[in-house]
Design a protein around this motif. Structure first.
Motif: not given
Length: 121
Positions: A16-22, A24-29, A33-34
């Motif tokens: 759910k979190i990684t879907k919201l962070s689509k 973003y660049i580098n490790r943010r995606k 934790t980031i």
């Protein structure tokens, strides 16, 4: 007591979190934790900027109304004072739309100003 394996529920929360962070660049995606920190920060920014957007548009409407009225030797504060005095309840957006699309309503405003001036004489 029975052992509880939390792999499925944990994976669901992470997805759910990684879907919201689509996007973003580098490790943010892709690092959980980031990306969790980035998503929370983005929610904070979006809440703040929804308020700032309203504030920005209100100031733009006031600037437009004031510049329009200065062509007729009036200003925004005088208009608002007259409207409040006669209990005419317009918000900034509706006044902006009136001035933007209906130039005949300047006669209406001149009448209000006329009564305002002659009340104090």
């Amino acid at each position: 007591m029975v052992r509880v394996k939390r792999g499925v529920s944990c994976r669901f929360k992470h997805k759910k979190i990684t879907k919201l962070s689509k996007g973003y660049i580098n490790r943010r995606k892709n690092n959980f934790t980031i990306s969790k920190q980035a998503v929370i920060k983005s929610f904070i920014y979006s809440y703040r900027d929804r308020k700032n957007k309203k504030r920005f548009f209100k100031s733009c409407w006031i600037i437009f109304i004031n510049s329009f009225l200065r062509n007729y030797d009036f200003n925004y504060s005088f208009l608002m004072n007259c409207l409040n005095k006669y209990f005419i309840d317009f918000n900034k957006k509706s006044i902006f739309n009136i001035f933007l699309f209906n130039y005949d309503l300047i006669k209406f405003i001149n009448i209000i100003f006329f009564y305002y001036y002659y009340e104090y004489i």
